[in-house]
Design a protein around this motif. Structure first.
Motif, PDB file in Angstrom:
ATOM      1  N   THR A 270       0.835  -1.218  -0.624  1.00 11.81           N
ATOM      2  CA  THR A 270      -0.033   0.178   0.086  1.00 11.81           C
ATOM      3  C   THR A 270       1.036   1.177  -0.226  1.00 11.81           C
ATOM      4  OG1 THR A 270      -1.076  -1.558   1.269  1.00 11.81           O
ATOM      5  CG2 THR A 270      -1.797   1.136   1.092  1.00 11.81           C
TER       6      THR A 270
ATOM      7  N   LEU B 266       1.526   4.286  -2.641  1.00 11.64           N
ATOM      8  CA  LEU B 266       1.376   5.756  -2.934  1.00 11.64           C
ATOM      9  C   LEU B 266       2.012   6.311  -2.561  1.00 11.64           C
ATOM     10  CD1 LEU B 266      -1.522   5.250   1.215  1.00 11.64           C
ATOM     11  CD2 LEU B 266      -1.761   5.646  -1.532  1.00 11.64           C
TER      12      LEU B 266
ATOM     13  N   ALA C 151       2.769   9.996  -4.993  1.00 12.63           N
ATOM     14  CA  ALA C 151       3.484  11.097  -4.578  1.00 12.63           C
ATOM     15  C   ALA C 151       4.201  11.206  -5.394  1.00 12.63           C
ATOM     16  CB  ALA C 151       3.013  10.852  -3.657  1.00 12.63           C
TER      17      ALA C 151
ATOM     18  N   GLN D 112       0.133   9.670   7.306  1.00 16.78           N
ATOM     19  CA  GLN D 112       0.022   8.836   6.991  1.00 16.78           C
ATOM     20  C   GLN D 112       0.029   7.098   7.181  1.00 16.78           C
ATOM     21  OE1 GLN D 112       0.501   8.843   2.695  1.00 16.78           O
ATOM     22  NE2 GLN D 112       1.103   7.086   2.044  1.00 16.78           N
TER      23      GLN D 112
ATOM     24  N   VAL E 288      -3.897  10.614   6.155  1.00 21.02           N
ATOM     25  CA  VAL E 288      -4.146   9.191   5.017  1.00 21.02           C
ATOM     26  C   VAL E 288      -4.332   7.588   6.570  1.00 21.02           C
ATOM     27  CG1 VAL E 288      -3.425   8.486   3.204  1.00 21.02           C
ATOM     28  CG2 VAL E 288      -3.629  10.471   2.956  1.00 21.02           C
TER      29      VAL E 288
ATOM     30  N   THR F  97      -4.633   4.016   6.281  1.00 19.65           N
ATOM     31  CA  THR F  97      -4.663   2.811   5.843  1.00 19.65           C
ATOM     32  C   THR F  97      -5.314   1.361   6.810  1.00 19.65           C
ATOM     33  OG1 THR F  97      -2.662   2.005   5.747  1.00 19.65           O
ATOM     34  CG2 THR F  97      -3.061   3.113   3.603  1.00 19.65           C
TER      35      THR F  97
ATOM     36  N   PHE G  42      -8.840  10.620   4.950  1.00 18.36           N
ATOM     37  CA  PHE G  42      -8.381  10.011   3.598  1.00 18.36           C
ATOM     38  C   PHE G  42      -8.417   8.442   3.224  1.00 18.36           C
ATOM     39  CE2 PHE G  42      -6.300   8.717  -0.173  1.00 18.36           C
ATOM     40  CZ  PHE G  42      -6.997   9.234  -1.254  1.00 18.36           C
TER      41      PHE G  42
ATOM     42  N   VAL H  17      -7.768   4.153   3.316  1.00 23.15           N
ATOM     43  CA  VAL H  17      -7.525   3.735   1.932  1.00 23.15           C
ATOM     44  C   VAL H  17      -8.259   2.515   2.689  1.00 23.15           C
ATOM     45  CG1 VAL H  17      -5.970   2.977   0.806  1.00 23.15           C
ATOM     46  CG2 VAL H  17      -6.149   4.930   1.525  1.00 23.15           C
TER      47      VAL H  17
ATOM     48  N   LEU I 204      -8.256   5.572  -6.967  1.00 23.94           N
ATOM     49  CA  LEU I 204      -7.331   5.668  -5.748  1.00 23.94           C
ATOM     50  C   LEU I 204      -6.102   6.696  -6.002  1.00 23.94           C
ATOM     51  CD1 LEU I 204      -6.729   5.416  -2.733  1.00 23.94           C
ATOM     52  CD2 LEU I 204      -5.323   3.825  -2.859  1.00 23.94           C
TER      53      LEU I 204
ATOM     54  N   TYR J   6      -5.558  10.575  -3.942  1.00 26.52           N
ATOM     55  CA  TYR J   6      -4.340  10.502  -3.562  1.00 26.52           C
ATOM     56  C   TYR J   6      -4.052  11.779  -4.381  1.00 26.52           C
ATOM     57  CZ  TYR J   6      -0.583   9.276  -0.531  1.00 26.52           C
ATOM     58  OH  TYR J   6       0.305   9.844  -0.123  1.00 26.52           O
TER      59      TYR J   6
ATOM     60  N   TYR K 288      -5.878  15.102  -3.032  1.00 25.91           N
ATOM     61  CA  TYR K 288      -5.379  15.675  -1.308  1.00 25.91           C
ATOM     62  C   TYR K 288      -4.140  15.497  -1.029  1.00 25.91           C
ATOM     63  CZ  TYR K 288      -6.512  14.069   2.812  1.00 25.91           C
ATOM     64  OH  TYR K 288      -6.606  13.993   4.825  1.00 25.91           O
TER      65      TYR K 288
END
Lengths: 235, 235
Positions: free
Chosen positions: A17, A21, A25, A63, A106, A108, A148, A150, A164, A168, A171
């Motif tokens: 994950t 991300l 990013a 995150q 964020v 998860t 946010f 996930v 996503l 993302y 976001y």
């Protein structure tokens, strides 16, 4: 918009994950990325330096994977150490260091999103479980971005991952409260602009596994999301 | 009633609050006390051993100072490590290890208690901020005891500390949901019984700084608390 992503994951290198991300990013935004679990913070000078660097951003993102309904211990320990009381609350007569900046979360997790609600398997909503972070943001006089979440990335089909990716990137980069149509246009413009800069686009395309249909797919996804939004608005 | 107090404090040796609570627990109850920050837990065998020991208690108490509106990182990290998913949620077809046991939360903080409420300085109630621990207790099928907050111990006058001592000992030892009159009687009986056993009483008195008036004071405090309770009930 300068964005800093603070990632706290006890086993970052093995997280699919977080890898996804991170790639998104890097490829789609100018956001910076800190792996806080790799930061050995022991001296006041190190703390002061990290605080100074955080001041330079407009938006901070916490995150992390949900560990027992909150931050992993390693992330909390970093916060306890680096976010000192004077840094968060300010010194008498001074605005707090992060006042007016934005705080995004964020989070998860491997459960289904609908487990987190009244009467659901996990009993509480994620908004309820994130109260301590909301309180921290408020103490720092930051503005909270919408949470946010996930959910179940591992089971996510490719089309959903595509969405996503877009959501993302938005976001991380878009001004808060932007209307959907403007958000979509912004991203569409961003893609077009970068597609014309050969080098940037090449890096972006490479980062996204160099699939040729990526750009088209993203445009299609955006168009689809916009149609759904229009439908919801009865437009 | 076998009670285990799990204390997670980043600087336990310098905490006057925790020293006071430790003394009270030792002198007035049979509760066991773990300083989890001193537990180096690195191997699966160590985790299994701690899990096995926790099973032997009827009541577990999470005791910690509030750090950024939640557990200190060091406590969370211990929970992330020792409270594994199979231990908390049970294996398929098995009841969770802690099912039916009680979970208490003793949280200390330096703000005024009334800061923690809607519109208050800290925005959220302690019950809201403790949601992640409530969710953990529910996942483990434990029964939650009412939250036990200790506000501003450093500024607490002696009379209030006396009351805290009694209330804390009751929180550790008394069956949940006991009516006040019964709680007071239980404690009064406990004091009397121990006063007659010379040796036990000596240890207890010594632990409470060997003040001769201690027993009388506690009886007085109890009588006073009972009168107030009666007044509130219009009795």
């Amino acid at each position: 918009m300068r964005t800093l992503i603070l990632v706290g994951h006890p086993d970052l290198r093995h997280s699919g994950t977080q890898a996804f991300l991170h790639e998104a990013a890097q490829a789609l935004t100018n956001a910076d990325w800190w792996d806080i679990t790799s930061q050995a913070v022991t001296t006041p000078a190190q703390i002061a330096q990290l605080q100074g660097e955080m001041r330079r951003y407009d938006r901070l993102i916490f995150q992390f994977p949900l560990y027992w309904y909150s931050l992993p211990g390693v992330f909390k320990q970093w916060l306890d150490t680096v976010w000192t009381a004077p840094f968060v609350s300010g010194r008498p007569g001074e605005a707090p260091a992060l006042a007016g900046k934005e705080l995004g979360i964020v989070v998860t997790f491997s459960q289904a999103a609908e487990d987190y609600r009244l009467g659901g398997k996990e009993h509480f909503s994620l908004s309820e479980l994130m109260r301590p972070l909301a309180a921290l943001g408020l103490a720092a006089q930051m503005r909270l971005l919408p949470l946010f979440p996930v959910a179940q990335f591992a089971y996510m089909p490719e089309t959903k991952r595509q969405r996503l990716l877009v959501a993302y990137a938005q976001y991380l980069s878009l001004p808060a409260g932007t209307h959907f149509a403007d958000r979509a246009r912004w991203f569409s413009d961003w893609l077009t602009a970068h597609a014309s800069e050969d080098q940037e686009y090449a890096a972006w395309a490479a980062a996204l596994a160099a699939r040729q249909e990526q750009l088209t797919d993203l445009h299609d996804t955006l168009a689809e999301m916009r149609r759904e939004e229009d439908d919801r608005n009865g437009g």
